[in-house]
Motif scaffolding. Sequence first.
Motif, mmCIF file in Angstrom:
data_model
loop_
_atom_site.group_PDB
_atom_site.id
_atom_site.type_symbol
_atom_site.label_atom_id
_atom_site.label_comp_id
_atom_site.label_asym_id
_atom_site.label_seq_id
_atom_site.Cartn_x
_atom_site.Cartn_y
_atom_site.Cartn_z
ATOM 1 N N VAL A 210 0.852 -1.183 0.000
ATOM 2 C CA VAL A 210 0.000 0.000 0.000
ATOM 3 C C VAL A 210 0.891 1.237 0.000
ATOM 4 C CG1 VAL A 210 -1.824 1.268 1.188
ATOM 5 C CG2 VAL A 210 -1.785 -1.235 1.284
ATOM 6 N N ILE A 237 -7.386 0.859 -4.288
ATOM 7 C CA ILE A 237 -8.032 1.076 -2.986
ATOM 8 C C ILE A 237 -8.200 2.551 -2.670
ATOM 9 C CG2 ILE A 237 -7.110 -1.098 -2.094
ATOM 10 C CD1 ILE A 237 -5.235 0.592 -0.332
ATOM 11 N N ILE A 240 -11.883 3.663 -2.911
ATOM 12 C CA ILE A 240 -12.916 3.027 -2.094
ATOM 13 C C ILE A 240 -13.459 4.079 -1.130
ATOM 14 C CG2 ILE A 240 -13.385 1.298 -0.325
ATOM 15 C CD1 ILE A 240 -11.256 -0.464 -1.617
ATOM 16 N N VAL A 309 -9.947 0.411 5.296
ATOM 17 C CA VAL A 309 -9.926 -0.088 3.921
ATOM 18 C C VAL A 309 -8.952 -1.252 3.791
ATOM 19 C CG1 VAL A 309 -9.350 0.499 1.531
ATOM 20 C CG2 VAL A 309 -10.647 2.116 2.934
ATOM 21 N N VAL A 310 -7.788 -1.137 4.404
ATOM 22 C CA VAL A 310 -6.809 -2.228 4.349
ATOM 23 C C VAL A 310 -7.366 -3.484 5.021
ATOM 24 C CG1 VAL A 310 -4.514 -2.988 5.102
ATOM 25 C CG2 VAL A 310 -4.821 -0.686 4.172
ATOM 26 N N SER A 312 -10.428 -4.502 5.037
ATOM 27 C CA SER A 312 -11.294 -5.169 4.062
ATOM 28 C C SER A 312 -10.468 -5.912 3.016
ATOM 29 C CB SER A 312 -12.204 -4.142 3.373
ATOM 30 O OG SER A 312 -13.082 -3.541 4.323
ATOM 31 N N ALA A 313 -9.359 -5.288 2.589
ATOM 32 C CA ALA A 313 -8.483 -5.934 1.612
ATOM 33 C C ALA A 313 -7.852 -7.189 2.197
ATOM 34 C CB ALA A 313 -7.407 -4.955 1.157
#
Length: 398
Positions: A210, A237, A240, A309-310, A312-313
């Motif tokens: 990331v 990402i 998002i 967000v990370v 969810s990834a």
Amino acid sequence: MVRRSAAPLASSGDVLHLIRAGEAVTRAEIGRVTGLSRPAVALRVSELLDRGLVVEDTEGPSTGGRPPARLAFNAQGGVVLVASLGAGRTQIAVCDLAGTALSTAEVTIDVERGPDVVLPLLMDTWESLLADRPAAQVRGVGLGVPATVEFAAGRTESVRVMASWTGLVIPPIIAERFPVPVFVDNDVNVIAIGEHHAAYRGEVDDLLFVKVSTRIGAGVISGGQIMRGALGAAGEIGHIPVRDGGGVLCRCGSVDCLDSVASATAMLRVLRERGRQVSGLADVVALVRAGDAETMAVIRDAARKLGEVVASAVNLLNPAVVVLGGDLAETFQPLVSGVREVVYRRSTALATRNLRIEPSRLGPGAGVTGCALMVLANILAPEAVDASLSAEPRVTVF
């Protein structure tokens, strides 16, 4: 040593692959592995020697009589030209055929000025870095750009982000000046390739990189290979939407995208709105060192949004390691810590059981390394080597 049939390993490109991998490094070993006859092995090795891709190295072990000459891949047999473009900073290099940078330069240029400005600057810089090296040494070009890229065509698909680059097919433009294979990919993809190969290869096969800088994006390594998606849009990402974003309009046209609320650009905007005089990250660092509570709160908020967000990834991809890179991650340890805290709290227990979240091991150099590896993986593939050997005239070994 396992003997293979001659049919699938009959070419010079296949022999080069064996030598590079260390699977067969003498003529006798090549014959045993491939099943090729002595004359056939001699012909293929001679082709590789004449093109400067292979050299005779130290003498190998002998079972009696004269020791056999060992063959080694010649990393000095040519160079590749690479550049990793960022939103404001670009790293440019000339690398050997092992991906080692021989000469480098860093320029500050706004990619929004468009390809008509940026690409000539890149090519002029490569010419300068090549110095006295003959043009015949250049074997490929690799470029990472901060845009969605359709890899097979080398076409940027940027929409509102880098609008002047949208739909541009880059390889033919560069090939006019450097008539060699040209490969283009998203900037975070090439960074992920570089980070995985140089810092994690043999350690993990599934990695999520990331980049947290002027913009936010991700590169996904799955099963040891970069995952680009159907049209090159994997890893976006930064676009998002996040909760509690405040209704910020993103450059892509949506609202409250991660990129618009947690990037370096967003952080500077928020601090200015709150009365802080900041023109860049250096000013933010100064505020942090001075113990400014407002600045620390902005960093913690960015870490929370990024972490969600990370997380969810992580649930979706189940990587072995999440690597945080880019200017923000490299500058602010509290950002890395904050992301780690949120991910471990919000991702599933199984996905985080052995998960590591850590800062980049390579730092800014990962982009140049990844670009070089992207080029080399293509131009040194057996079929590509065979095509080049049939098309190129013989050259002197460099």
